[in-house]
Design an enzyme around this catalytic site. Structure first.
Site, short mmCIF file in Angstrom:
data_model
loop_
_atom_site.label_atom_id
_atom_site.label_comp_id
_atom_site.label_asym_id
_atom_site.label_seq_id
_atom_site.Cartn_x
_atom_site.Cartn_y
_atom_site.Cartn_z
N CYS A 1 97.13 -1.52 50.96
CA CYS A 1 96.26 -0.43 51.59
C CYS A 1 95.24 0.44 50.95
CB CYS A 1 96.66 1.01 52.18
SG CYS A 1 97.48 -0.47 53.92
N HIS B 1 93.84 6.71 54.44
CA HIS B 1 94.32 5.79 54.68
C HIS B 1 95.21 6.33 55.88
CE1 HIS B 1 95.89 2.34 55.20
NE2 HIS B 1 97.01 1.98 55.01
N ASN C 1 96.07 0.35 61.80
CA ASN C 1 95.94 0.31 60.72
C ASN C 1 95.47 -0.55 60.26
OD1 ASN C 1 96.51 -0.65 57.57
ND2 ASN C 1 98.37 0.82 57.15
N1 ACO Z 1 108.73 0.90 69.93
C1 ACO Z 1 110.56 1.30 69.74
N2 ACO Z 1 111.19 1.43 68.98
C2 ACO Z 1 110.91 0.95 67.48
C3 ACO Z 1 109.42 0.11 67.37
C4 ACO Z 1 108.70 0.51 68.14
N3 ACO Z 1 107.80 -0.37 68.23
N4 ACO Z 1 109.52 0.41 66.19
C5 ACO Z 1 110.71 0.68 65.01
N5 ACO Z 1 111.89 1.09 66.46
C6 ACO Z 1 112.57 1.82 66.91
C7 ACO Z 1 113.88 1.29 65.85
O1 ACO Z 1 114.39 -0.29 66.00
C8 ACO Z 1 114.19 2.29 65.70
O2 ACO Z 1 116.27 2.38 66.71
P1 ACO Z 1 116.75 2.74 66.19
O3 ACO Z 1 117.04 4.28 65.43
O4 ACO Z 1 117.61 2.32 67.06
O5 ACO Z 1 117.75 1.93 65.06
C9 ACO Z 1 114.08 3.56 65.72
O6 ACO Z 1 113.28 3.44 66.30
C10 ACO Z 1 113.83 4.48 64.34
O7 ACO Z 1 113.14 3.58 63.16
P2 ACO Z 1 112.39 3.74 62.05
O8 ACO Z 1 111.52 3.03 61.40
O9 ACO Z 1 113.50 4.75 61.32
O10 ACO Z 1 110.99 4.62 62.83
P3 ACO Z 1 110.00 5.44 61.91
O11 ACO Z 1 110.16 6.82 62.48
O12 ACO Z 1 110.72 5.44 60.23
O13 ACO Z 1 108.22 5.04 62.03
C11 ACO Z 1 107.31 3.42 61.14
C12 ACO Z 1 108.88 3.67 61.42
C13 ACO Z 1 106.60 3.52 62.11
C14 ACO Z 1 106.80 2.30 60.51
C15 ACO Z 1 107.81 4.56 59.28
O14 ACO Z 1 108.22 4.97 58.92
C16 ACO Z 1 105.60 4.15 58.93
O15 ACO Z 1 105.05 4.74 59.49
N6 ACO Z 1 106.28 4.18 57.75
C17 ACO Z 1 105.46 4.21 56.05
C18 ACO Z 1 104.25 2.94 56.99
C19 ACO Z 1 102.95 2.82 55.51
O16 ACO Z 1 102.57 3.43 55.40
N7 ACO Z 1 103.08 1.11 55.11
C20 ACO Z 1 101.74 1.63 53.79
C21 ACO Z 1 100.76 0.26 54.56
S1 ACO Z 1 101.56 -1.06 55.14
C22 ACO Z 1 99.84 -2.22 53.98
O17 ACO Z 1 100.11 -1.80 52.75
C23 ACO Z 1 99.94 -3.70 53.96
#
Ligand code: ACO
Length: 333
Positions: free
Chosen positions: A111, A252, A282
């Site tokens: 990213c 980003h 993204n």
């Molecule tokens: N739909 C419904 N529920 C979901 C989904 C979905 N698509 N995805 C995850 N959940 C659920 C999980 O299973 C979890 O359920 P549980 O509580 O029963 O276990 C719950 O939602 C919460 O999951 P988290 O992973 O804690 O959700 P979070 O609020 O952290 O959001 C996310 C997830 C969006 C991925 C976030 O953590 C994020 O944005 N992380 C950073 C991403 C990033 O910046 N990446 C870097 C760039 S990518 C690259 O370099 C290639």
């Protein structure tokens, strides 16, 4: 003399996939995706390779600048989804657009790839090693996301941004400053398990779905909120700027909550933050040049504006670039 952007364009595949498309396939909802990420829809190309997405962006940038591909002397493509591991997508693009006088290479900064490439390209321009550099940030994330993994597949999209970098006439515009960082300890939280030399493809790696993005969302989220906010604030501070001096934060586009935290740390109001994650998701190395291209297309940047470009991604890699804009929108005929 500094490196300035003399043309900018972008391209996304035609196919649009909204959140309800995912909700029909996997256990997710439009509401979860929108509230947790800010994404409403994204574009995917299920046919062709990365360079098929790049070519229209590159050609639009050349046309905007009024030059031909033969005038380009260097091509850098920031990507983690090249057409092939080798030859480089830069070489494939060179052939496709006919940039026969260019050398070039791919750069894998995930990213942060576009910012890494922008700084690398700027140094080639400043040193005189390149005069007209075609700089691409692009990813075809649909080729490496697991459409059965709801935690990752809803986050990404495909897209390309293309910039032409050239020597500016003065030191007053262009790439003014940068902070680039990397922490290899991030590998464990965000990587592609197989396909490289550490774990070449086998029937087992395919069966285990190891060729897709593996991400521990919360760990990456915490690191991203701190990393992106830190460098964005630091680049402002060390250039003796306040929020009033910044025209645009171009972050980003991984998660709206990460963007909000960065803007808050910088003391920026929402109107100064470029956001298009709702429409594209993204696109990894594509996000920042696509954002800048849209700012340009909508006449939202003018000469003298200060842009802070900021990113965080796999590696971990992160950084900020301070850019002073000098590309005027041509009057419509
Ligand atoms: N739909 C419904 N529920 C979901 C989904 C979905 N698509 N995805 C995850 N959940 C659920 C999980 O299973 C979890 O359920 P549980 O509580 O029963 O276990 C719950 O939602 C919460 O999951 P988290 O992973 O804690 O959700 P979070 O609020 O952290 O959001 C996310 C997830 C969006 C991925 C976030 O953590 C994020 O944005 N992380 C950073 C991403 C990033 O910046 N990446 C870097 C760039 S990518 C690259 O370099 C290639």
């Amino acid at each position: 003399m500094k490196a300035v952007i003399t043309a900018i364009a972008h391209h996304v595949p035609e196919g649009v996939y909204d959140n309800s498309w995912f909700a029909q396939k996997i256990d997710t909802t439009d509401e979860w995706i929108r509230t947790r990420t800010g994404i409403t829809e994204r574009h995917f190309a299920f046919e062709g390779g990365l360079t098929d997405i790049i070519v229209p962006a590159a050609e639009a940038a050349l046309q905007q600048r009024g030059i031909t591909a033969e005038d380009i002397d260097c091509i850098i493509i920031a990507t983690v989804t090249p057409d092939r591991i080798f030859p480089s997508s830069a070489a494939i693009l060179q052939r496709k657009i006919g940039a026969k006088n260019a050398w070039g290479f791919d750069l894998a900064g995930a990213c942060s790839g576009f910012l890494y490439a922008l700084v690398t390209g700027a140094k080639l321009i400043e040193s005189g090693a390149a005069k007209k550099l075609l700089l691409i940030g692009a990813d075809k994330m649909s080729s490496i996301i697991d459409f059965e993994d709801r935690a990752t597949c809803v986050l990404f999209g495909d897209g390309a941004g293309a910039v032409i970098l050239e020597p500016g006439e003065s030191d007053d515009y262009g790439v003014m400053d940068h902070i680039l960082r990397m922490d290899g300890n991030g590998e464990v939280h965000l990587h592609q398990k197989a396909g490289g030399s550490m774990r070449p493809p086998t029937i087992e790696t395919v069966t285990n779905r190891e060729h897709y993005v593996y991400q521990e969302g919360q760990a990456v989220f915490k690191a991203a909120v701190k990393g992106m906010a830190d460098v964005s604030y630091e680049i402002m501070e060390r250039n003796h700027m306040t929020a009033d001096d910044v025209t645009w934060l171009v972050p980003h586009q991984a998660n709206l909550r990460i963007i909000d935290a960065t803007a808050e740390r910088m003391g920026l109001s929402k109107e100064k933050v470029m956001i298009n994650i709702d429409r594209y998701g993204n696109t990894t190395a594509g996000t920042i040049p696509i954002c800048m291209s849209e700012l340009y297309q909508t006449h939202s940047v003018k000469t003298g504006d200060y842009l802070v470009l900021s990113s965080f991604g796999a590696g971990y890699t992160w950084g900020s670039v301070l850019l002073r804009w000098s590309l005027e929108q041509k009057e419509q005929a």
